[in-house]
Design an enzyme around this catalytic site. Sequence first.
Site, PDB file in Angstrom:
ATOM      1  CB  CYS A 167      11.353 -26.581 -44.407  1.00  0.00           C
ATOM      2  SG  CYS A 167      13.073 -26.098 -44.138  1.00  0.00           S
ATOM      3  CB  CYS A 172       8.995 -26.997 -40.577  1.00  0.00           C
ATOM      4  SG  CYS A 172       9.744 -26.853 -38.947  1.00  0.00           S
ATOM      5  CG  ASP A 178       8.591 -35.707 -37.977  1.00  0.00           C
ATOM      6  OD1 ASP A 178       8.634 -36.853 -37.494  1.00  0.00           O
ATOM      7  OD2 ASP A 178       9.583 -34.965 -38.084  1.00  0.00           O
ATOM      8  NE  ARG A 197      11.883 -37.052 -27.962  1.00  0.00           N
ATOM      9  CZ  ARG A 197      11.944 -36.832 -29.273  1.00  0.00           C
ATOM     10  NH1 ARG A 197      12.905 -37.360 -29.986  1.00  0.00           N
ATOM     11  NH2 ARG A 197      11.053 -36.083 -29.847  1.00  0.00           N
ATOM     12  CE1 TYR A 198      15.889 -40.681 -27.673  1.00  0.00           C
ATOM     13  CE2 TYR A 198      16.405 -38.484 -28.469  1.00  0.00           C
ATOM     14  CZ  TYR A 198      15.794 -39.701 -28.655  1.00  0.00           C
ATOM     15  OH  TYR A 198      15.096 -39.951 -29.793  1.00  0.00           O
ATOM     16  CB  CYS A 208      14.362 -21.071 -39.813  1.00  0.00           C
ATOM     17  SG  CYS A 208      13.846 -22.226 -38.543  1.00  0.00           S
ATOM     18  CE  LYS A 258      15.543 -37.215 -34.252  1.00  0.00           C
ATOM     19  NZ  LYS A 258      15.430 -36.666 -32.915  1.00  0.00           N
ATOM     20  CG  ASP A 296      11.263 -37.751 -33.503  1.00  0.00           C
ATOM     21  OD1 ASP A 296      10.878 -38.194 -32.404  1.00  0.00           O
ATOM     22  OD2 ASP A 296      12.143 -36.889 -33.636  1.00  0.00           O
ATOM     23  NE  ARG A 346      20.835 -38.326 -28.274  1.00  0.00           N
ATOM     24  CZ  ARG A 346      20.399 -39.541 -27.930  1.00  0.00           C
ATOM     25  NH1 ARG A 346      20.694 -40.066 -26.752  1.00  0.00           N
ATOM     26  NH2 ARG A 346      19.659 -40.226 -28.772  1.00  0.00           N
ATOM     27  NE  ARG A 368      11.590 -28.943 -32.392  1.00  0.00           N
ATOM     28  CZ  ARG A 368      12.842 -29.396 -32.527  1.00  0.00           C
ATOM     29  NH1 ARG A 368      13.702 -28.762 -33.304  1.00  0.00           N
ATOM     30  NH2 ARG A 368      13.241 -30.458 -31.863  1.00  0.00           N
TER      31      ARG A 368
HETATM   32  C1  LIG Z   1      16.358 -35.791 -32.491  1.00  0.00           C
HETATM   33  C2  LIG Z   1      16.547 -35.390 -31.105  1.00  0.00           C
HETATM   34  C3  LIG Z   1      17.768 -35.616 -30.457  1.00  0.00           C
HETATM   35  C4  LIG Z   1      18.956 -36.244 -31.147  1.00  0.00           C
HETATM   36  O1  LIG Z   1      18.762 -37.592 -31.401  1.00  0.00           O
HETATM   37  P1  LIG Z   1      19.973 -38.441 -32.016  1.00  0.00           P
HETATM   38  O2  LIG Z   1      19.376 -39.776 -32.292  1.00  0.00           O
HETATM   39  O3  LIG Z   1      21.073 -38.459 -31.002  1.00  0.00           O
HETATM   40  O4  LIG Z   1      20.419 -37.728 -33.270  1.00  0.00           O
HETATM   41  C5  LIG Z   1      17.891 -35.247 -29.142  1.00  0.00           C
HETATM   42  N1  LIG Z   1      16.873 -34.679 -28.474  1.00  0.00           N
HETATM   43  C6  LIG Z   1      15.689 -34.447 -29.067  1.00  0.00           C
HETATM   44  C7  LIG Z   1      14.609 -33.829 -28.272  1.00  0.00           C
HETATM   45  C8  LIG Z   1      15.485 -34.789 -30.406  1.00  0.00           C
HETATM   46  O5  LIG Z   1      14.313 -34.530 -30.994  1.00  0.00           O
HETATM   47  S1  SF4 Z   2      12.857 -27.822 -40.878  1.00  0.00           S
HETATM   48 FE1  SF4 Z   2      11.816 -26.275 -39.603  1.00  0.00          FE
HETATM   49  S2  SF4 Z   2      13.285 -25.791 -37.974  1.00  0.00           S
HETATM   50 FE2  SF4 Z   2      14.448 -26.756 -39.658  1.00  0.00          FE
HETATM   51  S3  SF4 Z   2      15.132 -25.039 -40.957  1.00  0.00           S
HETATM   52 FE3  SF4 Z   2      13.218 -25.797 -41.817  1.00  0.00          FE
HETATM   53  S4  SF4 Z   2      11.669 -24.443 -40.884  1.00  0.00           S
HETATM   54 FE4  SF4 Z   2      13.516 -24.250 -39.618  1.00  0.00          FE
END
Ligand SMILES: *Cc1c(COP(=O)(O)O)cnc(C)c1O
Ligand code: SF4
Length: 355
Positions: free
Chosen positions: A114, A117, A278, A97-98, A110, A322, A315, A101, A119
Amino acid sequence: MTHQRQTLRSLDDLIASGAVDAAQGHALKPVVERFQVAVTPAMLGLMARDESGSVAQGDALAAQFLPDPREAMVAAEELADPIGDEAHRPLPGLIHRYEDRVLLQPTHVCAVYCRFCFRRETVGPENGTLSDAQLQAIYAYIAARPQIFEVILSGGDPLVLSARRLRAIVAAIAAIDHVKVIRLHTRVPAVDPARITPELVQALKWRGATYIVLHVNHAQELAPAALSASAMLVDAGIPMLAQSVLLKGINDDATTLETLFRTLIANRIKPYYLHHGDLAQGTGHFRTSIAEGQSLMRNLRGRLTGIAQPAYVLDIPGGHGKVPIGPTYVHDCAHGLEIEDPDGARHSYPPKPQG
Ligand SMILES: *Cc1c(COP(=O)(O)O)cnc(C)c1O
Ligand code: SF4
């Protein structure tokens, strides 16, 4: 109460351990059929119990890990992919996305699941762990893009993988010259601290920098075993940061957050992000308003050391990234700017540099 040795993974396990009342079983069925469940012995053992031996109502760990009938209620604004991962997925297991990174998901498993979560629709064993061929395709993608400075291992939880698998992933990334940082996002040091062994710590060492971002939401998660596991990592030269999620009824008051952030910073773990909840499906009972989050951050600003202050972030739904959404201390006024101090008083500030 018997000492639990294995992770609880089903409604029957939860009922047998006293974590869930058998009378609730019926209401929880649709929830556990839809969303993953896992509660480690470490987390179960830290949940408060009432006189009858059942897990106490309102316990901060129970609320995070035990399924709740309210998860079956999905609000119109809630999304299957709340942070837009799928909009930025060039390959299975990779989100880009960025520019500088990438986020690599070597597994979707996991140690705990959670209840809030972001995801929650994709985590769990059915999406499994990447094959060697999928990993090779990801390494080739990263190697072909010199702008990629950092590889973030997330998931799922990358620290559920064996030391051997992690060593192989770290070695493959280390072979790509332009990558300087590997960051892991994990809950394992707190929720399953026995996994942090000298062998695992060694597997994370390479020519570049490794950072670990611990996901932790309440000081109750930071038992002595969690703090020793984290100390092993930090002592090995792996700096630790923490990210937390603002959760209604769990940590949405200034004293609880202050205790969490002080415990972290006192143990060499720097609070990095406080995430606004989220819009994940069935998580409405956990969400606060952004105004409430800003007010908590404002409250902490004066009373808590600056090194223990995280950035409050959102986010943006749809995959837009974010951004910090903390309170602003800069106000426009007729004569220029007014800057608010930690006690709420405003002080004028010249609008432009003089001269
Ligand atoms: C959160 C996230 C990151 C990391 O973001 P930072 O602001 O650098 O902590 C990188 N890629 C994705 C897809 C993310 O969701
Ligand atoms: S927030 Fe989601 S991805 Fe992170 S540890 Fe919990 S269940 Fe796993």
